[in-house]
Motif scaffolding. Sequence first.
Motif, PDB file in Angstrom:
ATOM      1  N   ASP A  47      85.629 -90.567  -2.538  1.00  9.79           N
ATOM      2  CA  ASP A  47      85.291 -91.598  -3.534  1.00  9.79           C
ATOM      3  C   ASP A  47      86.188 -92.820  -3.389  1.00  9.79           C
ATOM      4  OD1 ASP A  47      83.233 -90.124  -4.585  1.00  9.79           O
ATOM      5  OD2 ASP A  47      84.423 -89.293  -6.240  1.00  9.79           O
ATOM      6  N   GLU A  50      85.096 -94.795  -0.290  1.00  4.71           N
ATOM      7  CA  GLU A  50      83.862 -95.551  -0.518  1.00  4.71           C
ATOM      8  C   GLU A  50      84.070 -96.706  -1.495  1.00  4.71           C
ATOM      9  OE1 GLU A  50      80.587 -92.934  -1.322  1.00  4.71           O
ATOM     10  OE2 GLU A  50      80.855 -91.899   0.595  1.00  4.71           O
ATOM     11  N   THR A  51      85.058 -96.594  -2.363  1.00  8.69           N
ATOM     12  CA  THR A  51      85.350 -97.666  -3.311  1.00  8.69           C
ATOM     13  C   THR A  51      86.177 -98.776  -2.685  1.00  8.69           C
ATOM     14  OG1 THR A  51      85.277 -96.107  -5.156  1.00  8.69           O
ATOM     15  CG2 THR A  51      86.423 -98.193  -5.539  1.00  8.69           C
TER      16      THR A  51
END
Length: 178
Positions: A47, A50-51
């Motif tokens: 996460d 991807e952020t």
Amino acid sequence: MHLPTHVLSGWVVACAVPELTPRERMLAMAAATSPDLDGLAIIAGRDAFETYHHVIGHNLFFGLLVTLLVVRWSTHKRTMTLLAFGLFHLHLVMDSFGSGCDWGISYLWPLLQREWMNPWRWEFFSWQNLVAAYGLLLVTIVIAARQGRTPLEVLAPSLDRQLVGLAQRLWPRRKPIS
């Protein structure tokens, strides 16, 4: 695009500037690759990756920071300012095309939270990325044969000499016809 493609792009471009030192060519490779430092977000999980990948390192302000650091360690300040800033942006252009269809560039982060998406982007594992990588590898071999150096000239001089010898055997210089 793939990390080795960015590394080679920095070195190949730097080899076109005759006055640069081996150290400055190494700094050019660093400038061309530096935006991908934000990929280290993977350490914090998928996460976080991807952020923050294509955000923290792929923006104007990070480019200015990289340029300042490169120039700090350079002899040819004016040339390296233009080269480092240009190579940083070359990385962004290459990524805007070849990082996959889900990745954009957050160029003005943190001022603007907008992500720019290239309408002509292609998949990460694509023939276009392979052509870019193998094209740069071929140019690297030609440079090794003609200029007598490889991207390893600073980090592994002995291996550099061996690779130059191999490249010169593969790509011998032709004598001019009189």
